[in-house]
Scaffold this motif. Structure first.
Motif, short mmCIF file in Angstrom:
data_model
loop_
_atom_site.label_atom_id
_atom_site.label_comp_id
_atom_site.label_asym_id
_atom_site.label_seq_id
_atom_site.Cartn_x
_atom_site.Cartn_y
_atom_site.Cartn_z
N MET A 234 0.82 -1.20 0.00
CA MET A 234 0.00 0.00 0.00
C MET A 234 0.86 1.26 0.00
N GLU A 235 1.98 1.21 0.69
CA GLU A 235 2.90 2.35 0.72
C GLU A 235 3.50 2.60 -0.67
N ALA A 236 3.80 1.52 -1.37
CA ALA A 236 4.36 1.66 -2.73
C ALA A 236 3.35 2.31 -3.66
N ILE A 237 2.07 1.93 -3.54
CA ILE A 237 1.03 2.52 -4.38
C ILE A 237 0.82 3.99 -4.01
N ALA A 238 0.79 4.28 -2.72
CA ALA A 238 0.61 5.67 -2.28
C ALA A 238 1.77 6.55 -2.75
N ASP A 239 2.98 6.01 -2.67
CA ASP A 239 4.15 6.76 -3.14
C ASP A 239 4.04 7.05 -4.63
N THR A 240 3.52 6.10 -5.38
CA THR A 240 3.39 6.28 -6.83
C THR A 240 2.36 7.35 -7.16
N VAL A 241 1.16 7.25 -6.58
CA VAL A 241 0.09 8.20 -6.96
C VAL A 241 0.34 9.60 -6.42
N ASN A 242 1.01 9.69 -5.28
CA ASN A 242 1.20 11.01 -4.68
C ASN A 242 2.39 11.78 -5.25
N THR A 243 3.13 11.14 -6.14
CA THR A 243 4.24 11.85 -6.79
C THR A 243 3.93 12.15 -8.26
N VAL A 244 2.71 11.81 -8.69
CA VAL A 244 2.32 12.10 -10.07
C VAL A 244 2.16 13.60 -10.28
N VAL A 245 2.71 14.11 -11.38
CA VAL A 245 2.51 15.50 -11.77
C VAL A 245 1.32 15.50 -12.72
N LEU A 246 0.15 15.81 -12.20
CA LEU A 246 -1.09 15.70 -12.95
C LEU A 246 -1.06 16.53 -14.23
N LYS A 247 -0.47 17.71 -14.17
CA LYS A 247 -0.44 18.61 -15.32
C LYS A 247 0.19 17.95 -16.54
N LEU B 207 3.29 8.73 -15.43
CA LEU B 207 2.91 8.20 -14.11
C LEU B 207 4.11 7.62 -13.37
N GLN B 208 5.19 7.36 -14.11
CA GLN B 208 6.45 6.87 -13.55
C GLN B 208 6.25 5.62 -12.66
N LEU B 209 5.63 4.61 -13.27
CA LEU B 209 5.51 3.33 -12.57
C LEU B 209 6.89 2.71 -12.50
N ASP B 210 7.42 2.60 -11.31
CA ASP B 210 8.83 2.26 -11.12
C ASP B 210 8.99 1.11 -10.12
N ALA B 211 9.78 0.13 -10.50
CA ALA B 211 10.03 -1.02 -9.62
C ALA B 211 10.65 -0.58 -8.29
N ALA B 212 11.41 0.50 -8.30
CA ALA B 212 12.07 0.96 -7.08
C ALA B 212 11.06 1.35 -6.00
N ALA C 291 19.10 -16.38 -3.98
CA ALA C 291 18.75 -16.42 -5.40
C ALA C 291 17.24 -16.50 -5.57
N TRP C 292 16.59 -17.34 -4.76
CA TRP C 292 15.13 -17.45 -4.87
C TRP C 292 14.45 -16.13 -4.52
N LEU C 293 14.88 -15.52 -3.44
CA LEU C 293 14.28 -14.25 -3.02
C LEU C 293 14.45 -13.18 -4.10
N ARG C 294 15.62 -13.12 -4.66
CA ARG C 294 15.90 -12.12 -5.69
C ARG C 294 15.03 -12.34 -6.92
N GLU C 295 14.96 -13.58 -7.36
CA GLU C 295 14.20 -13.90 -8.57
C GLU C 295 12.69 -13.75 -8.34
N HIS C 296 12.22 -14.23 -7.18
CA HIS C 296 10.78 -14.18 -6.92
C HIS C 296 10.29 -12.75 -6.73
N SER C 297 11.00 -11.97 -5.93
CA SER C 297 10.55 -10.59 -5.69
C SER C 297 10.60 -9.77 -6.97
N SER C 298 11.62 -10.00 -7.78
CA SER C 298 11.73 -9.29 -9.06
C SER C 298 10.57 -9.66 -9.98
#
Length: 352
Positions: free
Chosen positions: A26-39, A57-62, A110-117
């Motif tokens: 939820m924090e990742a989604i909030a960070d994404t929508v609240n940094t959008v430059v609507l203009k 919209l800058q949908l970013d894995a980070a 390796a599993w954690l890296r591959e799965h989360s990615s």
């Protein structure tokens, strides 16, 4: 950690890990929508540049970095709790057999890296599908570009200062629910308005308003529709967060527990032939049919449980299994380990 039943062990871990994963999503989604430059989004829509608007919209894995960290926490807690609950075992000479879980194990990392990615990539790819469709339909219907953009990113709550009611974060299937619900409310048709009242995740505080519109035969005004749909979308996002958190937490815990056993086998502290896996369902009427059938079934450590659907699962929420077999699963696996046999055979081998 004292020995507990596998169900109790999982419940204790879920109490903290599931909420941490949900909050991170939820924090990742909030960070994404609240940094959008609507203009910028609106300007690109005015030019008919849907791909440009999507890029703005800058949908970013980070943005999901904390989610990846929480997944690692859940995996590690599953592994550490498993070895922590193992009994004190001594060899024939009185020496203690120490069980440990290596959180920096190369295979685990390796599993954690591959799965989360893969998880984050899947979330973002699905987001792009949903948003692209919403933007395209908005423009095709002649909707104002600003209204189209706001339907996607949400509108700023004057009290909290944060955006609410958009579709960023929900799945592409849920975006269709929102689109159809909007059509129902905009129709002014009594039958379609009643259809909206059948939507399980709606905000029932608006039911009286909708019933009044049905009774009067007058359509809902645009502002009211926007508020109703915004709350509906928010509730779908909450549902999305809950299901993702439950599935991913159970998957990470189950994988961590399985790997913890395998680490002991690799270290020669337990023999693979001395381990039996037992499927335990949640035991209520919410358990999917295929898992009710699996309840109580036993397989060897290297074996898999075969679902009536044909799917093979090494353990509940096995990441290799189809989503239909793992989404929202609450089953656990018990490990029946003959510690004595393993210790005796290990002692004999060392003595020889």
């Amino acid at each position: 950690m004292s020995r507990r039943s596998d169900r109790d062990l999982i419940d204790v871990l879920l109490a903290t890990q599931e909420e941490a994963i949900r909050a991170a999503f939820m924090e990742a989604i909030a960070d994404t929508v609240n940094t959008v430059v609507l203009k910028i989004v609106v300007e690109r829509l005015e030019r008919g540049d849907i791909e440009g608007a999507l890029q703005a919209l800058q949908l970013d894995a980070a943005a999901f970095s904390k989610l990846e960290l929480r997944l690692a926490d859940a995996y590690n807690s599953g592994g550490m709790a498993t070895v922590g609950s193992m009994p004190k075992v001594r060899d024939p000479q009185g020496g203690r057999v120490v069980f440990r879980f290596g959180v920096r194990n190369p295979e685990a990392e390796a599993w954690l890296r591959e799965h989360s990615s893969a998880l984050v990539t899947a979330i973002l790819d699905d987001q792009r599908v949903a948003i692209r469709l919403a933007l395209s339909e908005g423009l095709a219907e002649g909707q104002n570009p600003r209204a189209t953009a706001l339907n996607v990113v949400g509108r700023v709550n004057r009290v909290t200062g944060r955006r609410e009611g958009g579709i960023i974060g929900i799945t592409s299937a849920q975006e269709r629910y929102v689109a159809y619900a909007r059509q129902e409310l905009m129709s002014g048709d009594a039958a379609q308005l009643r259809a909206y009242l059948g939507r399980e995740r709606r905000d029932k505080r608006f039911d009286r308003t909708i019933l009044a519109a049905i009774k009067s035969g007058k359509p809902l005004d645009a502002e009211t529709i926007t508020r109703i749909i915004g709350r509906y979308s928010d509730r779908l996002l909450e549902l999305r967060g809950e299901f993702l958190a439950r599935t991913e937490t159970m998957m990470a815990l189950s994988k961590g527990r399985d790997d913890a056993i395998r680490q002991q086998i690799a270290a020669g502290k337990i023999r693979v032939e001395d381990v039996t896996k037992i499927w335990r369902s949640a035991g209520d009427n919410r358990v999917r049919h295929t898992h009710r059938v699996l309840d109580g079934q036993k397989v060897p450590m290297d074996g898999s449980f075969q679902s009536p659907s044909g799917a093979m699962l090494r353990f509940p929420c096995d990441p290799r299994a189809p989503i239909s077999e793992i989404s929202g699963c609450r089953c656990v696996v018990s490990y029946d380990i003959d510690y004595f046999a393993s210790v005796v055979e290990r002692f004999k081998a060392e003595a020889a």
